[in-house]
Each structure stands twice: as C-alpha cells, then as structure tokens.
Design an enzyme around this catalytic site. Sequence first.
Site, PDB file in Angstrom:
ATOM      1  N   ARG A 180      21.065   9.503  49.293  1.00  0.00           N
ATOM      2  CA  ARG A 180      20.997   8.623  48.123  1.00  0.00           C
ATOM      3  C   ARG A 180      21.593   9.323  46.898  1.00  0.00           C
ATOM      4  NH1 ARG A 180      15.245   6.034  47.142  1.00  0.00           N
ATOM      5  NH2 ARG A 180      16.500   4.724  45.743  1.00  0.00           N
ATOM      6  N   CYS A 238      13.375  10.537  40.451  1.00  0.00           N
ATOM      7  CA  CYS A 238      13.468  10.100  41.848  1.00  0.00           C
ATOM      8  C   CYS A 238      13.982   8.667  41.828  1.00  0.00           C
ATOM      9  CB  CYS A 238      12.119  10.235  42.543  1.00  0.00           C
ATOM     10  SG  CYS A 238      10.773   9.321  41.731  1.00  0.00           S
TER      11      CYS A 238
END
Length: 283
Positions: A180, A238
């Site tokens: 990611r 995050c």
Amino acid sequence: MNPIITASELASESAGEYPPVLLDVRWQLSVAKAAGEPAFDGRAEYAAGHIPGAVFVDLDASLAGPAGAGGRHPLPDPDVFGAAMRAAGVSADRAVVVYDGGQGWAAARAWWLLRWTGHQSVRVLDGGLAAWTGPLSTEVAAPAPGSFTPAPGAVPALDADAAAALARSGLLLDARAAERYRGDVEPIDRVGGHIPGAVSAPTTSNVGPDGRFLPAGELADRFKSLGASDAPEVGVYCGSGVSGAHEVLALAVAGYEAALYPGSWSEWSSDASRPVATGPERG
C-alpha cells in the site's frame, strides 16, 4: 511505566486490592467479506466470553468520530469519548488495561486516546485475549461510573500539514503494508501511495507470530535502523489512525515518543490537491 502488560501480570493485578479497569475493544477493519461470511461483531464476541470484569467499548462508536473529511476514523468528540470511558468505570486515579482479540490495533487506539486525553496509567494486554489463559466470563460487567474527564493534547498529534512537514524535518513512519505504501494496491482509499518523505514501516513487523510485541531491544534496533535515533521528531500514520496507534505503542516500548497523525492516509488521500508519492522510496 511499561505501556504493555503480560497476561500473568494482569491476572496478578486483577486479584489484588486495586485491580485495573478492563476495557474489551475487540474490533476488525471493515473490508470486503467473502459471500455469505458474517461481519465481525465485537459485542457478540464479548458476550460469548471475555476477561472477567471487562467492559466492552465499541471502537467505531466511542473511539472515533463519524467518517468524513477527517478520515475513516477521525478523533472522537471528547465529550462522547469521556462519557464512554466514565460508563466503563474509568477514573484518572485508577489504572486501565485495554485488550482486543490479539491483533492489538484496536487496543492501541484506546491506549493512545486515553493518553492523549490525559490518563497517566493505561496499558495494553500484550497478545490480547489470545494470550489470556485464565477463565472467561459471559456476565456483562456493570461497573460503578468513573470520573475521567478528557483533557486533549497530553501527547502529540499531527494534522495533515504537520505530517507533511515532519516527513521532511524528522521521521514520518507509514505503518501500512508495504504494497500500500508503494501504491501497488489500494483496497480501501481513493488512491495508493504515501505521503512524500514518509518511510515504510509496517506495523506487522513489530510483533512475533503470536501477536506479541518483539522484545524492547529488538524494537529499538528496528526503529534505529529506520532513522528514529537521528530524527528530531518521529511521527506515524497508517490508513485511518488505528494501526498507526499500534506503531506508536511499539515505539513507546522501544523507548521513543512519537506523534500520531489520526486522519492518516484516509484523510490525506481524500484531498486530490495533496501530493502522493509511489514506489519504494520516500519520494
């Protein structure tokens, strides 16, 4: 104070004269489920069995505000958070222990919020409920109301602009999976990639196969290799401020203070005007 507690230590303290308040915050990230697979229900898991005396706290309802421009799990309204903590029996002068199903992300989110709002004695059960070997209860706990009043700002937090600046002036760690960070895939948010200048540091590398944190020395070595020792400030983000809290907790175990960017990638990527870096480098 060590920010984590072992199951044996918790058992001993719970049997003592001043047992800690126990919060059960079992939760899972809402992602696409296989056809016919039921959604995770933390409250049902709690009802089926929990550490005796623990009170269930719903992450989405009490540990985050409504999803929107601030991300998928923005900071909760302090009044809402405070009411939930008092209902769970939390007071400023009584220790708190938080646990989840074992991943540690949700427990770390509650730990960080309590610290951010001024609680001085809160720890996470290392390994979560999976590490607990004592009896379980199906009795719904009904503690006497606590008196905790949140005072936000006790530990550092970042907004988008501060995160962007810290990525250049210090060390900003991206706690998501490496793919990611690189932008190879993005299963949840608008676009893949990372905040320019951020360093990939997946949360999953902070724990062993049993979900427990690596020894403090190993964590210290890991974060030193990522540049934490040389950085004037360390920050973490995050996807939506949940797993990032777990990385802040790991840094605390290793002896580092770090700021959390609660909006994280879900907030950053929602604004098309903000730059996005891709690939394995900081950008």
